[in-house]
Structure formats: C-alpha cells, structure tokens
Enzyme design. Structure first.
Site, PDB file in Angstrom:
ATOM      1  N   CYS A   2     -24.930 -48.844   6.024  1.00 11.01           N
ATOM      2  CA  CYS A   2     -25.210 -48.081   7.247  1.00 11.01           C
ATOM      3  C   CYS A   2     -25.596 -49.006   8.396  1.00 11.01           C
ATOM      4  CB  CYS A   2     -26.369 -47.131   7.028  1.00 11.01           C
ATOM      5  SG  CYS A   2     -26.216 -46.100   5.584  1.00 11.01           S
ATOM      6  N   ARG A  27     -19.829 -53.421   8.839  1.00 12.47           N
ATOM      7  CA  ARG A  27     -20.749 -53.259   7.712  1.00 12.47           C
ATOM      8  C   ARG A  27     -20.219 -52.272   6.677  1.00 12.47           C
ATOM      9  NH1 ARG A  27     -26.057 -54.909   9.260  1.00 12.47           N
ATOM     10  NH2 ARG A  27     -27.055 -53.415   7.913  1.00 12.47           N
ATOM     11  N   TRP A  76     -23.017 -44.928   5.352  1.00 11.46           N
ATOM     12  CA  TRP A  76     -22.285 -45.279   4.120  1.00 11.46           C
ATOM     13  C   TRP A  76     -22.929 -44.438   3.037  1.00 11.46           C
ATOM     14  CZ3 TRP A  76     -23.198 -47.764  -0.645  1.00 11.46           C
ATOM     15  CH2 TRP A  76     -22.069 -48.310  -1.272  1.00 11.46           C
ATOM     16  N   ASN A 102     -31.447 -46.219   7.488  1.00  9.03           N
ATOM     17  CA  ASN A 102     -30.690 -47.012   6.517  1.00  9.03           C
ATOM     18  C   ASN A 102     -31.563 -47.198   5.292  1.00  9.03           C
ATOM     19  OD1 ASN A 102     -28.859 -47.400   8.493  1.00  9.03           O
ATOM     20  ND2 ASN A 102     -29.178 -49.602   8.725  1.00  9.03           N
ATOM     21  N   GLY A 103     -30.970 -47.181   4.118  1.00  5.60           N
ATOM     22  CA  GLY A 103     -31.751 -47.425   2.910  1.00  5.60           C
ATOM     23  C   GLY A 103     -31.779 -46.201   2.025  1.00  5.60           C
ATOM     24  N   GLU A 493     -12.622 -66.175  -7.151  1.00  6.87           N
ATOM     25  CA  GLU A 493     -12.721 -65.782  -5.739  1.00  6.87           C
ATOM     26  C   GLU A 493     -11.369 -65.246  -5.231  1.00  6.87           C
ATOM     27  OE1 GLU A 493     -14.928 -65.116  -3.773  1.00  6.87           O
ATOM     28  OE2 GLU A 493     -14.161 -65.363  -1.748  1.00  6.87           O
ATOM     29  N   LYS A 497     -10.864 -61.526  -3.722  1.00 10.89           N
ATOM     30  CA  LYS A 497     -10.312 -61.284  -2.379  1.00 10.89           C
ATOM     31  C   LYS A 497      -9.168 -60.279  -2.450  1.00 10.89           C
ATOM     32  CE  LYS A 497     -12.679 -62.374  -0.242  1.00 10.89           C
ATOM     33  NZ  LYS A 497     -13.883 -63.029  -0.660  1.00 10.89           N
ATOM     34  N   GLU A 500     -10.386 -56.627  -3.332  1.00 10.23           N
ATOM     35  CA  GLU A 500     -11.182 -56.000  -2.269  1.00 10.23           C
ATOM     36  C   GLU A 500     -10.327 -55.373  -1.187  1.00 10.23           C
ATOM     37  OE1 GLU A 500     -15.007 -58.238  -0.837  1.00 10.23           O
ATOM     38  OE2 GLU A 500     -13.393 -59.642  -1.161  1.00 10.23           O
ATOM     39  N   HIS A 516      -7.064 -66.138 -25.277  1.00 12.26           N
ATOM     40  CA  HIS A 516      -8.000 -65.350 -26.080  1.00 12.26           C
ATOM     41  C   HIS A 516      -8.011 -63.880 -25.673  1.00 12.26           C
ATOM     42  CE1 HIS A 516      -9.428 -69.034 -27.884  1.00 12.26           C
ATOM     43  NE2 HIS A 516      -9.438 -69.551 -26.671  1.00 12.26           N
ATOM     44  N   LYS A 615     -20.367 -54.533   4.191  1.00 11.48           N
ATOM     45  CA  LYS A 615     -20.513 -55.972   4.430  1.00 11.48           C
ATOM     46  C   LYS A 615     -21.832 -56.499   3.898  1.00 11.48           C
ATOM     47  CE  LYS A 615     -19.372 -59.977   6.006  1.00 11.48           C
ATOM     48  NZ  LYS A 615     -18.421 -60.722   5.159  1.00 11.48           N
TER      49      LYS A 615
HETATM   50  C1  F6R Z   1     -16.739 -60.458  -1.059  1.00  6.15           C
HETATM   51  C2  F6R Z   1     -18.018 -60.183  -0.473  1.00  6.15           C
HETATM   52  C3  F6R Z   1     -19.133 -59.754  -1.362  1.00  6.15           C
HETATM   53  C4  F6R Z   1     -20.400 -60.530  -0.991  1.00  6.15           C
HETATM   54  C5  F6R Z   1     -21.601 -60.009  -1.785  1.00  6.15           C
HETATM   55  C6  F6R Z   1     -22.852 -60.802  -1.476  1.00  6.15           C
HETATM   56  O1  F6R Z   1     -15.793 -60.778  -0.088  1.00  6.15           O
HETATM   57  O2  F6R Z   1     -18.190 -60.283   0.705  1.00  6.15           O
HETATM   58  O3  F6R Z   1     -18.821 -59.941  -2.700  1.00  6.15           O
HETATM   59  O4  F6R Z   1     -20.187 -61.883  -1.224  1.00  6.15           O
HETATM   60  O5  F6R Z   1     -21.818 -58.663  -1.472  1.00  6.15           O
HETATM   61  O6  F6R Z   1     -23.185 -60.715  -0.129  1.00  6.15           O
HETATM   62  P1  F6R Z   1     -24.114 -61.762   0.568  1.00  6.15           P
HETATM   63  O7  F6R Z   1     -23.459 -63.089   0.508  1.00  6.15           O
HETATM   64  O8  F6R Z   1     -24.260 -61.262   1.973  1.00  6.15           O
HETATM   65  O9  F6R Z   1     -25.416 -61.758  -0.184  1.00  6.15           O
END
Ligand code: F6R
Length: 620
Positions: A2, A27, A76, A102-103, A493, A497, A500, A516, A615
């Site tokens: 949010c 976000r 959110w 938020n929260g 990673e 990517k 996501e 395995h 985000k």
């Molecule tokens: C992937 C991504 C998430 C963040 C994770 C941790 O692209 O952005 O997996 O890496 O939510 O977030 P931070 O780094 O902000 O603690």
C-alpha cells in the site's frame, strides 16, 4: 505494498495527491482512493476505484475535488478482496474521521467485536475500518478528546503494523500521522506553511528536501503555519530529526524508456560507478576499499566468529553470492537465511556473531523481524540497504548504502548488482583487515571491479539480439535455469525474474542437481538456460548440457566471449565479456534480466507492476 499520500497547505491538494499516488504505483496495489476536505464547508469528498490510479482519476471527472488538505491511498489487499468498498480512505460511523492505513491490525477481530457490542456497525471487511471506528469511539467517549489524542489512545490498544494519516472533517486544519513498522515520511514546506506526507520520499522530493521519517511508536500533527509536533504513544514530546534528503529526480522518471525496469537495467553501468565512488580508491599502484562503516566497526566485523546473512527474494540471492565472497576472501563461515524463516527459528546466535541484513527497500517486514531477533540475542547488525533513511538502515548498528538510486520497477535489477558490488567491497576490506587477502589479489579484483560498468555496457549492446530471442520463448510454460559456483545464485535470480514478470514457471538449480530430479522434466518444450561462463567447473557444466541435449532439451547458454565449445552444443548463445570468477555474476545476470523483460513485454504484460507483487513487502 500500500501507498499513502497526504497534503495540507495552501495549494490544491488533489493534483499533489494524484501525482503522489502515481509515484507510489511501483509499490504494487489493486485499488486506490482519496479524500479531499472542502475549504468552503468542511465537507469530505471521497472517491475510490478498483484498479489503477488512472481509474480513480476517471471517477473524479466532473466531481468536486477542491480543497487544500486531503489524503490518498493505493491498497494492496490483505483483509477483504480488492473492490471499491474495501479501498481506502475509510470513514468512521459519523463520517467525520477519515483514515488511510498501511500495514495490518492483528487484533482487529477482537476490537471489532468490542466495538460492535457498543453499537458501531461496519461496512467493509478491512482491519482499517476497525481502527478508524476505534478512533471515533475514543473521541465519543473521552470528554474533549481531539483527533491527535484519540489516535494515540486508540493506537495503544492496537497490535500490529501501521502507517496512518487521519483527518477530522470538523477540524480540517490538521492531519495526524503515526507509524509502527511501516514507513512514513513527512516533508516540511517553507515556514511550515505546508506539509507533504508519503510512504516514501519519492512523491515529496519535488516540493521540499526537509524530511522527517517517523520512528516506531511516534505520532505527528501537521498543522498549517505551526511547527511539526511529534510525540510518542506515552505522550512524551519528541524533537523530530529533520533530514535534508536529496533524490535525483531523473531516477523517478522513465527518461524515454518504455518501462522503469528496462531503464533500470540500462542504469546499471552508471549506478555501479556511483556505488563504487569514493569507496574504491587507487593510491599509487595499489587499490584499497574505503567503507567508513567497516573502519568504524573493525573490531566487531574482523573478529566475527560467524556471519549470518538474512534477506528475502533477490536480496537473498545476493546474499548467496555474499557468502561465497566472504568465505573466499575472509575465511569467516557464513550462513545465508531466508529472513522469513530465521525470524521464527530457534537460532543459535549471540555475541560475536555478525548479521548482515540485505534489503533494497529497507522496509521488508521479515528482514526487520530477523534483525530484531538477532539484536535481542546480542549479534552485531550490518545493513546493506538501498533506500536512504529506511527502517533497516536505521535499526542496523552499522552498514553501507548501495547508492544505486530509487528502484521503481517491481522486479529488482540494479539493486541486485549494487548489492553484489557492496559485498565485493565489504569482503575485500574485511579480508585486508584480517590479513586473509594479499594486496596483489585486492589490486586484481578492485581494478577489474572498476572495469565492470564498461563490460556491462558491452552486454547491453546485445539488447536487440535478446529481444528477438525472447519472441521465440513466449510459448514456454516452464523454464529451467542452471548454473554452478558463482553462477548458481545467478540461475536462481534469472528464474525469479522470469516468473515474476512473465508468469512463466521457472526453476533455478545448481546444474549438477538436475540429475537428482528435474531432469525428468526435460523435453523439446522445455527451455533450459545454462550460465556456462569460463570459470570453475566449466567442463562439468558442459557435461550437464550434453545430458540435456540427449533428451531433446532446448538450450540457451550464457557464455564467455570467444567460447567455442558451448556454441557447438547450445541452440542459442549470448556472450558476455571475460572477467575474474568472483565478479562473473555482475555480468552473467544482465542477459537474464533482459530476457525476462523482453519475454514479458512480448506477452503483453505489465512489466513494472506485475500482478500480485509489491515492491516493498511491509507485511508478513
Ligand atoms: C524480486 C524482488 C523481491 C525482493 C524481496 C526483498 O525482483 O524484488 O524478491 O528482492 O521482496 O525486498 P528488499 O530487498 O526490499 O528487502
């Protein structure tokens, strides 16, 4: 997650609120709303929409949006589906108290029951409505109680996390804000004539540099023409720390790129130079690292018995590379834990242990809880964070910013390479201090680190080729990413990517583990991405490739320049420049970022705001 925006001052609030909501879109959210308090009759005009901020704007067309104070929100969904009713702002029964939040209010069920027994009725499924009604109840029952007092008394009964902004339509001259475990920044205009409130500094930076970040348990009253008044839940006055925050506003715009994610991928050469600036230093023939956080806490870091890295998602992948770097250069044992697991574990941890918390946003709830646990056991906390002034930066004993600028695209790109760059510098600086790294080795790694931005530029010149290749992969329903050693976290990673933003299921694996289990999945439909650069275990990874080819798998390989062997095996290859082993991830991840971006665009998906993702994950 949010987003909150609030304004009180002398300008029309609506354009500031809408522009602010757009700046917080990154976000992640599923509905939006705003409340404007009319300067004429104190009436609150509230608008809400499911969907995007642009849907909210449409809703307000030809409606009264005037007023010099207001609050706005992107939601959110947690409690209650995303719809207009559950969207914020929420109002109390009298409609006088209006709130954005938020929260999560964890004890909302019991509070709701208590309020219902006292005759308060509820219209939404949200926990936030419980809070606004609790504030109203306090005002109704405590004689002479104004909003600021009611907020304080209500919050004392609340368990959970919150950042809130509330307004009393009967007294529109003030906004009351509060925070616990969810960030809130307040921008102070000249002579206190106006105040800007937001979940982070990005919607505020264009108006003022004077910023106050509320701490947990603090409440602030923003009133036109008066100094910001901050106090805590025990009603003790707090002297707010006003910080001068400089945000490069170009980082908040796409600068001609179609998406923030692509811009941020292309930002990497420059921001990694910023990350190294003033930290990688050449004295005569020798290189050294200057990290003040390490210099100021040498004893704690150099004498660490053990290091535990805690983080989530992409930052956890950076942590896996950090483990290899620190063990290689410092000979200190390192564990890497998911913050979400660590926070509830029966961790054997204590004085003499160092916990490195890695986080782009600096607001990830699980990482913050992991830090709390480690702190309570006496560990020393070192933060590696991007967002300046964020909660994790403030709760760490020491730390280093990665300084790659705000990251707006939900899929993390430049933060990942920034985190690795900081981890390289940290490992070398500790290794030099411990005597486990020779000056010649330090020179070799740091000299090459300064070449990395130019080498990333070279990888980026293959954007068109990767774009074309991506078009041929949109059919895929599953992908496998395989790497070994330094490239194993890169495989994880790359897979993250892709899933996501393209919604294609992807798995990352250490290449030799394939036999395995995952090898059962291989057929001509299943693309397999190998990160097969010239480094440790190269020949072994070639054997793994042969195993895929003999099962008709389709291979895309990331290889070092001038590689001939893989070209004979893989259907497609992307070359990256040669570099030393420990820096390979900084180059090998770039084509994988571009691949996922182009696959998602080819599928017509919303790359910067993928479904269901936020985000900064500020709730559990
Ligand atoms: C992937 C991504 C998430 C963040 C994770 C941790 O692209 O952005 O997996 O890496 O939510 O977030 P931070 O780094 O902000 O603690």
């Amino acid at each position: 997650m949010c987003g909150i925006v609030g304004y009180i001052g002398f300008r029309q609030a609506f354009p500031i609120l809408i522009d602010g909501l757009h700046k917080l879109e990154y976000r992640g959210y599923d509905s939006a709303g705003c409340a404007l308090i009319s300067d004429v009759d104190g009436k609150a005009n509230i608008y809400k929409a499911k969907g995007k901020v642009s849907d909210l704007e449409q809703k307000t067309n030809n409606h009264d949006c005037s007023g010099t104070s207001g609050i706005a929100h992107t939601r959110w969904a947690t409690h209650g589906i995303p719809n207009e009713t559950n969207a914020h702002p929420h109002t109390s029964q009298t409609r006088n108290i209006i709130l954005v939040h938020n929260g999560i209010i964890e004890n909302y069920t019991i509070l709701k029951e208590q309020l219902q027994q006292k005759g308060y009725s509820f219209e939404t499924e949200t926990d936030t409505e419980v809070l606004v009604q609790l504030i109203q109840y306090t005002m109704d029952t405590v004689p002479g109680c104004q909003l600021d007092v009611a907020v304080r008394l209500a919050l004392k009964k609340v368990i959970g996390a919150y950042a809130i902004v509330a307004v009393d339509a009967k007294n529109p001259n003030q906004l009351v804000c509060a925070r616990k475990s969810s960030p809130l920044a307040i921008g102070i205009g000249a002579d206190n004539k106006e105040f800007f409130i937001a979940s982070d500094a990005s919607p505020i930076a264009q108006y003022t540099k004077q910023m106050v970040y509320l701490n947990d348990g603090e409440i602030a009253v923003c009133e036109r023409g008066k100094e910001l008044h901050v106090f805590n839940l025990d009603n003790e006055d707090i002297d707010p720390e006003i910080k001068e925050v400089n945000i490069d506003l170009t980082m908040l715009s796409k600068e001609g790129f179609p998406h923030f994610m692509l811009k941020e991928i292309f930002d990497q050469p420059n921001v990694l130079k910023d990350c190294m600036s003033g930290r990688v230093i050449k004295d005569g023939d020798n290189y050294r690292v200057k990290l003040s956080a390490v210099e100021n806490h040498k004893a704690e870091l150099v004498d660490a018995k053990r290091i535990i890295i805690v983080s989530c998602g992409t930052s956890w992948h950076a942590g896996l590379i950090g483990k290899q770097l620190i063990e290689h250069f410092c000979r200190i044992p390192v564990e890497v834990a998911y913050a979400s697991e660590f926070r509830y574990s029966d961790a054997v941890i204590g004085k003499g242990d160092v916990v490195i918390a890695i986080s782009q946003s600096g607001e990830t709830a699980d990482t913050m809880a992991a830090i709390e646990l480690a702190k309570n056991h006496g560990a020393f906390i070192f933060g590696i964070v991007n967002a300046v002034g964020s909660s994790i930066a403030r709760m760490s004993d020491s730390g280093t910013y990665i300084h790659v600028g705000p990251e707006i695209g939900v899929a993390s790109t430049k933060a990942f390479t920034g985190q690795i760059t900081v981890l390289v510098m940290l490992a070398l600086s500790l290794g030099m201090a411990k005597g486990t790294v020779k000056q010649s080795e330090c020179n070799e790694v740091l000299q090459e680190l300064t070449n990395i931005p130019e080498k990333i530029c070279k990888v980026l010149t293959q954007n068109d080729k990767i774009h074309s290749l991506a078009q041929t992969f949109t059919y895929a329903r599953n992908f496998l990413y395989l790497g070994r050693g330094w490239n194993y976290p890169v495989a994880l990673e790359g897979a993250l990517k892709l899933k996501e933003i393209s919604y294609i299921h992807a798995e990352g694996y250490p290449a030799a583990e394939m036999k395995h289990g995952p090898i059962a999945l291989i057929d001509s439909e299943m693309p397999v991405v190998f990160i097969a650069t010239h480094h440790q275990l190269y020949q072994k990874i070639i054997s793994n490739m042969q195993e895929i080819v003999s099962r008709n798998g389709r291979i895309l390989a990331i290889v070092s320049e001038n590689d001939e062997q893989v070209k004979g095996i893989a259907k497609d290859v992307i070359e990256i420049p040669q570099t030393i082993n420990c820096l390979v991830p900084l180059l090998s991840v770039i084509p994988l970022q571009l691949l996922s971006y182009h696959v998602a665009v080819a599928k017509g998906l919303d790359v910067d705001q993928p479904r269901n993702l936020a985000k900064s994950v500020t709730v559990e």
